[in-house]
Design a protein around this motif. Structure first.
Motif, PDB file in Angstrom:
ATOM      1  N   GLY A   1       0.850  -1.204   0.106  1.00  0.00           N
ATOM      2  CA  GLY A   1       0.057   0.103   0.081  1.00  0.00           C
ATOM      3  C   GLY A   1       0.926   1.373   0.025  1.00  0.00           C
ATOM      4  N   GLY A   2       2.105   1.123   0.400  1.00  0.00           N
ATOM      5  CA  GLY A   2       2.889   2.327   0.607  1.00  0.00           C
ATOM      6  C   GLY A   2       3.838   2.589  -0.521  1.00  0.00           C
ATOM      7  N   LEU A   3       3.956   1.555  -1.449  1.00  0.00           N
ATOM      8  CA  LEU A   3       4.667   2.064  -2.641  1.00  0.00           C
ATOM      9  C   LEU A   3       4.192   3.126  -3.546  1.00  0.00           C
ATOM     10  N   ALA A   4       3.024   3.226  -3.600  1.00  0.00           N
ATOM     11  CA  ALA A   4       2.698   4.568  -4.695  1.00  0.00           C
ATOM     12  C   ALA A   4       3.243   5.804  -4.318  1.00  0.00           C
ATOM     13  N   ALA A   5       3.233   6.077  -3.026  1.00  0.00           N
ATOM     14  CA  ALA A   5       3.501   7.568  -2.722  1.00  0.00           C
ATOM     15  C   ALA A   5       5.012   7.844  -2.985  1.00  0.00           C
ATOM     16  N   ASP A   6       5.843   6.749  -2.642  1.00  0.00           N
ATOM     17  CA  ASP A   6       7.235   6.855  -2.517  1.00  0.00           C
ATOM     18  C   ASP A   6       7.702   6.920  -4.003  1.00  0.00           C
ATOM     19  N   SER A   7       7.202   5.948  -4.865  1.00  0.00           N
ATOM     20  CA  SER A   7       7.658   5.885  -5.990  1.00  0.00           C
ATOM     21  C   SER A   7       7.224   6.805  -7.119  1.00  0.00           C
ATOM     22  N   ARG A   8       6.082   7.531  -6.504  1.00  0.00           N
ATOM     23  CA  ARG A   8       5.753   8.558  -7.721  1.00  0.00           C
ATOM     24  C   ARG A   8       6.434   9.873  -7.345  1.00  0.00           C
ATOM     25  N   TYR A   9       6.726  10.063  -5.862  1.00  0.00           N
ATOM     26  CA  TYR A   9       7.567  11.235  -5.495  1.00  0.00           C
ATOM     27  C   TYR A   9       9.027  11.085  -6.096  1.00  0.00           C
ATOM     28  N   MET A  10       9.436   9.930  -6.282  1.00  0.00           N
ATOM     29  CA  MET A  10      10.923   9.501  -6.762  1.00  0.00           C
ATOM     30  C   MET A  10      10.775  10.060  -8.120  1.00  0.00           C
ATOM     31  N   ARG A  11       9.743   9.287  -8.974  1.00  0.00           N
ATOM     32  CA  ARG A  11       9.700   9.576 -10.202  1.00  0.00           C
ATOM     33  C   ARG A  11       9.467  11.005 -10.848  1.00  0.00           C
ATOM     34  N   SER A  12       8.555  11.671 -10.017  1.00  0.00           N
ATOM     35  CA  SER A  12       8.619  13.155 -10.458  1.00  0.00           C
ATOM     36  C   SER A  12       9.745  13.760 -10.162  1.00  0.00           C
ATOM     37  N   SER A  13      10.486  13.779  -9.152  1.00  0.00           N
ATOM     38  CA  SER A  13      11.521  14.415  -8.697  1.00  0.00           C
ATOM     39  C   SER A  13      12.897  14.051  -9.802  1.00  0.00           C
ATOM     40  N   MET A  14      12.684  12.777 -10.344  1.00  0.00           N
ATOM     41  CA  MET A  14      13.768  12.520 -11.222  1.00  0.00           C
ATOM     42  C   MET A  14      13.629  13.185 -12.484  1.00  0.00           C
ATOM     43  N   LEU A  15      12.170  13.027 -12.987  1.00  0.00           N
ATOM     44  CA  LEU A  15      12.039  13.671 -14.142  1.00  0.00           C
ATOM     45  C   LEU A  15      12.249  15.128 -14.052  1.00  0.00           C
ATOM     46  N   GLU A  16      12.147  15.966 -13.044  1.00  0.00           N
ATOM     47  CA  GLU A  16      12.507  17.281 -12.918  1.00  0.00           C
ATOM     48  C   GLU A  16      13.887  17.560 -13.121  1.00  0.00           C
ATOM     49  N   VAL A  17      14.883  16.806 -12.469  1.00  0.00           N
ATOM     50  CA  VAL A  17      16.194  16.696 -12.338  1.00  0.00           C
ATOM     51  C   VAL A  17      16.719  16.297 -13.945  1.00  0.00           C
ATOM     52  N   ILE A  18      16.172  15.318 -14.570  1.00  0.00           N
ATOM     53  CA  ILE A  18      16.810  15.272 -15.877  1.00  0.00           C
ATOM     54  C   ILE A  18      16.739  16.209 -16.845  1.00  0.00           C
ATOM     55  N   ARG A  19      15.802  17.451 -16.498  1.00  0.00           N
ATOM     56  CA  ARG A  19      15.405  18.190 -17.602  1.00  0.00           C
ATOM     57  C   ARG A  19      16.470  19.597 -17.329  1.00  0.00           C
ATOM     58  N   GLN A  20      17.168  19.248 -16.138  1.00  0.00           N
ATOM     59  CA  GLN A  20      18.056  20.290 -15.873  1.00  0.00           C
ATOM     60  C   GLN A  20      19.296  20.488 -16.751  1.00  0.00           C
ATOM     61  N   ASP A  21      19.751  21.861 -16.926  1.00  0.00           N
ATOM     62  CA  ASP A  21      20.981  22.068 -17.886  1.00  0.00           C
ATOM     63  C   ASP A  21      22.081  21.107 -17.418  1.00  0.00           C
ATOM     64  N   TYR A  22      22.618  20.917 -16.265  1.00  0.00           N
ATOM     65  CA  TYR A  22      23.761  20.267 -16.083  1.00  0.00           C
ATOM     66  C   TYR A  22      23.485  18.752 -16.433  1.00  0.00           C
TER      67      TYR A  22
END
Lengths: 544, 332
Positions: free
Chosen positions: B209-230
């Protein structure tokens, strides 16, 4: 009120799973010799965990169940509900009914080896009437004018007035080990969770939230119990408990109606378990607020009774596991009067009665009215109790057919009792009473018991009933008492302060290897020490 | 840094006070009293007996006085005696020193939640990363659907299905509770195996039951980061994709997880009413539920106060963790 029992009724429809049973165990079950033998363990499942094992301090039914096999009383009820001796061998009641002299058994030992004497009874009595003891059961003992220890084995009590429930009040509430408790604060005593009694079993280990393990008391005065260990496993969810039963994790539990009639009707259950069924000491009713203008009128109450089909409720709600109720006593017990006015389902008569009482549908909206007021009322009941909700729904449907509009409202238990029952803010309620083994119901029907928080909350008032209630509790003569209670039932059936609905059946199930179970009106566990498992079928062979 | 810490700790005192005051009044607002178990619909009770009982629990005093009495004890870290009929101290119910660890409610809940939290992070973080790097792929859709099924499925229902299948039908795992009846007679390895078998289902249910929250947080934060210039720079200078993701992007993407960890701290001791009841596990969730139902005020307040303290500490730890990990925040 054993509300915990009603609240957890999770109807699990998924009963497809069948556990495998080895063919050998089935044949073994049938062919094994039936000789009583010592040994094995009985595991009972429970929804609630006991909180304290000193009977006079306990409030919940789980605590009383376990304390009941650890402690004995002076007297107890026999299977036919007559009173017989337990720790008292015999007793004399003076002619005026004021003095009871108990003659105690000699040589009974507490589980720690100290002999049980009249001093222990005296100590228990003094403790229960002590202001500092947080007990709910002191009232019967406050009627005692004088208690005295005549000698080691004789105990005498004198009452102000004859008081019939007095004799049976000397059950296991008042017997305490004086040698362990004297001079100590009972609320802080070690004994609360590690009691020393003299009953058939003694507590071995209590694992909070898990189980209470009890061992047979070898020197039990009625003979060592056959089953060596008794384990009370705490499983708060009834669906889980039913799965544990199938997995062999427990041997005994109470079944819900659907479990009894449907889910246990498989070959697996038939060959591995034995089911029992007998009326529980309880009844469910619809209480009508007699102060409400609608229900002041006896004819209206009778009309409602005619409009409700009780056997339909039993069949639908309880799957037939119960019987329609006609009064506040359990069928086939001595106070029960079978010949009272019964209200067979008869909507025509109901409508005629309502018409005579002035209720007519003048505006043609399908709802009866009188003086411009439509006949609408709300039934309150407690949340989470499916049986009561379903009952209310059926009543709602039946009453709609005679032109009465009913709303149903389910409330959280404490809110329901404190804000609605205690303050008399209701029109009708569906509730249940568990019935004591003594027929005295003074507190429920007497007109002096209508104040806030008292139990005549429907405000029933009848001078003849008042007088009969008083007569019933002031004599020890069972024929006299019977006369009084029979008449009370006739009056109640005619005046209908409650619409008595049904007496549910208790439906326990026990693993098939246990023998010696003899069902009686008081249930099956009264002779627990005499249950046994034939040697070949014993499953748990852990030795003490 | 030190002054900041002291300031934050001092700030916690009035917050905690406010929380206890509110909780105390709210729990007393609920209809019903701890003495109800004796007096409710018990025809044998008289008004005098009821008054005596209420006096014994000091329920006859005004609520402010009762709060004062409670507060006086709590500043000495004494949670008082429970109002249930056993009158045991609240601390003993939560953490009984004389009992083995497995019979202490706080330990049981802590153990189960810690294990399931570790499992959640071990599974959710890789899922989050990979579904971010494979955004909109079939894999992303399947994992997303799976974790949301876990999130949406009622845990009691899943628990019952699993018990029926593994406990009754296959007879591989025990249905409920923490240990077998013969636990005390087992060897150490036997005990561990027994405990593990009992824990598989509850931990699976709570982790699923707890997988959803953490994996979704991780996914969106990763998505944000890989769009960065560096990240583009890293790719441009020819780093292999593995190094780009796991060395450069992951570090930054993990930052929000610190907050998530901090927020999980109170959950570690709160326990779950639902699965503790279904599995018959004697943890804090069960205790809290029973105390609320019987209006056992001292126990309710005890559990709430400990929970509040941990929440505040968890927040503080998350902030501190952030400061350690992220120089940008330290600078402020």
């Amino acid at each position: 009120m054993k509300k915990a029992f009603y609240i957890f009724l999770l109807l699990l429809v998924l009963s497809g799973c069948k556990s495998k049973t080895s063919a050998t165990s089935q044949t073994a079950l049938k062919s094994a010799s039936d000789e009583p033998a010592y040994g094995d363990t009985l595991i009972e499942g429970t929804i609630g965990e006991p909180s304290i094992l000193i009977p006079m301090l306990a409030g919940d039914s789980a605590s009383h169940n376990i304390a009941g096999i650890i402690f004995n009383g002076l007297v107890k009820y026999d299977t036919d509900l007559s009173v017989i001796g337990d720790l008292a061998e015999s007793w004399d009641i003076s002619h005026d009914g004021l003095v009871i002299t108990f003659h105690l058994r000699k040589g009974v030992k507490w589980a720690d080896g100290v002999e049980f004497t009249a001093d222990d009874v005296m100590f228990g009595y003094k403790t229960i009437i002590d202001e500092k003891t947080p007990t709910a059961y002191s009232e019967d003992f406050r009627q005692v004018r004088k208690a005295e220890v005549l000698d080691k084995y004789t105990f005498r009590v004198t009452y102000e007035k004859p008081f019939a429930p007095a004799l049976t009040s000397w059950g296991n509430l008042v017997v305490l080990p004086k040698h362990l408790l004297e001079g100590k604060d009972i609320t802080k005593s070690e004994l609360a969770r590690n009691p020393v009694g003299m009953g058939p079993y003694k507590l071995n280990k209590w694992t909070s939230g898990q189980e209470l393990a009890l061992d047979a008391y070898q020197d039990y005065f009625e003979g060592r119990p056959y089953i060596n260990h008794y384990i009370y496993r705490v499983i708060p969810d009834s669906a889980t408990m039913f799965l544990e039963l199938q997995a062999g994790g427990i041997d005994m539990m109470g079944l819900t109606p659907i479990q009894y009639t449907k889910q246990t009707e498989t070959d697996f259950f038939k060959s591995n378990f034995q089911k029992f069924r007998y009326p529980a000491f309880a009844y469910t009713y619809m209480g009508l607020n007699l102060k409400h203008p609608f229900f002041k009128d006896k004819q209206v109450r009778q009309a409602i009774a005619y409009a409700i089909d009780k056997s339909e409720i039993v069949d639908v709600v309880l799957f037939g596991l119960g019987s329609p109720s006609t009064g506040p006593y359990v069928p086939n017990t001595w106070p029960y009067n079978p010949n009272v006015k019964k209200y067979e389902y008869n909507p025509e008569k109901a409508m005629q009665f309502l018409k005579e009482a002035g209720w007519k549908d003048t505006d043609g909206d399908g709802i009866l009215d009188r003086d411009g007021k439509p006949f609408e009322f709300t039934i309150l009941t407690n949340m989470g109790n499916t049986l009561r909700m379903n009952t209310a729904t059926i009543i709602q449907w039946r009453l709609a057919k005679v032109g009465i509009k009913v709303e149903i409202r389910a409330l959280e238990w404490s809110t329901f009792i404190n804000e609605f029952i205690d303050k008399r803010c209701f029109q009708a309620v569906i509730l249940g009473w568990s019935i004591g083994l003594d027929p005295d119901q003074f507190d429920i029907w007497h007109s002096s018991k209508t104040k806030e928080k008292e139990f005549n909350f429907v405000s029933y008032r009848n001078p003849e009933v008042d007088e009969l209630l008083d007569r019933g509790r002031r004599t020890f003569d069972i024929t006299e008492r019977k006369k009084a209670y029979f008449r009370i039932q006739e009056i109640l059936a005619d005046e209908l302060p409650y619409i008595f609905l049904y007496v549910p059946d208790a439906t326990p199930i026990v693993q098939a290897r246990f023998r010696g179970i003899k069902p009686s009106p008081t249930g099956i566990t009264y002779n627990l020490p005499k249950w046994y498992v034939p040697k070949k079928l014993q499953r748990h062979t852990l030795e003490p | 840094m030190i002054t900041y810490l002291i300031k934050r700790l001092l700030e916690m005192i009035p917050t905690l006070f406010g929380i206890t005051l509110l909780s105390f009044f709210i729990i007393h607002l609920a209809p019903g009293k701890p003495t109800d178990i004796f007096t409710e619909l018990n025809p044998k009770i008289t008004p005098e007996a009821r008054e005596r009982l209420e006096k014994l629990y000091s329920l006859d005093k005004p609520i402010l006085v009762q709060y004062g009495m409670w507060l006086k004890k709590i500043v000495r870290l004494d949670f008082g005696a429970s109002f249930s009929s056993d009158r045991r101290s609240v601390m003993e119910k939560i953490w009984d020193n004389r009992k083995p660890l497995l019979e202490r409610r706080l330990f049981v809940t802590f153990m189960i939640n810690l294990l399931s939290m570790i499992i959640i992070f071990l599974i959710a973080i890789p899922i989050g990363i990979s579904s971010a790097t494979h955004q909109h792929s079939l894999y992303d859709k399947i994992t997303t659907t799976t974790v949301f099924i876990g999130f949406a499925m009622p845990s009691f229902w899943l628990a019952l299905l699993l018990m029926m299948f593994f406990g009754v039908y296959l007879d591989w795992l025990p249905v409920s509770q923490l240990k077998s009846m013969n636990y005390d007679s087992l060897t150490l390895s036997g005990k561990i195996w027994d405990l593990a078998k009992h824990l598989i289902l509850p931990i699976f249910v709570s982790a699923f039951g707890g997988l959803a929250a953490d994996s979704r947080y991780m996914r969106s934060s990763m998505l944000e980061v890989i769009r960065q210039d560096y990240v583009t720079v890293a790719r441009a200078k020819g780093l292999p994709e593995r190094a780009v993701i796991y060395k450069h992007a992951l570090r930054n993407a993990l930052l929000p997880i610190i907050t998530l960890l901090g927020l999980s701290v109170p959950g570690l001791i709160g326990g779950s009413v639902i699965f503790e009841n279904i599995f018959g596990i004697p943890g804090m969730g069960q205790l809290f539920y029973m105390s609320v139902m019987t209006r056992d005020y001292p126990t309710v307040m005890g559990v709430l106060t400990i929970g509040a303290m941990l929440t505040l500490l968890g927040n503080l730890m998350a902030d501190l963790g952030y400061m350690l990990a992220d120089p940008r925040i330290r600078a402020k």
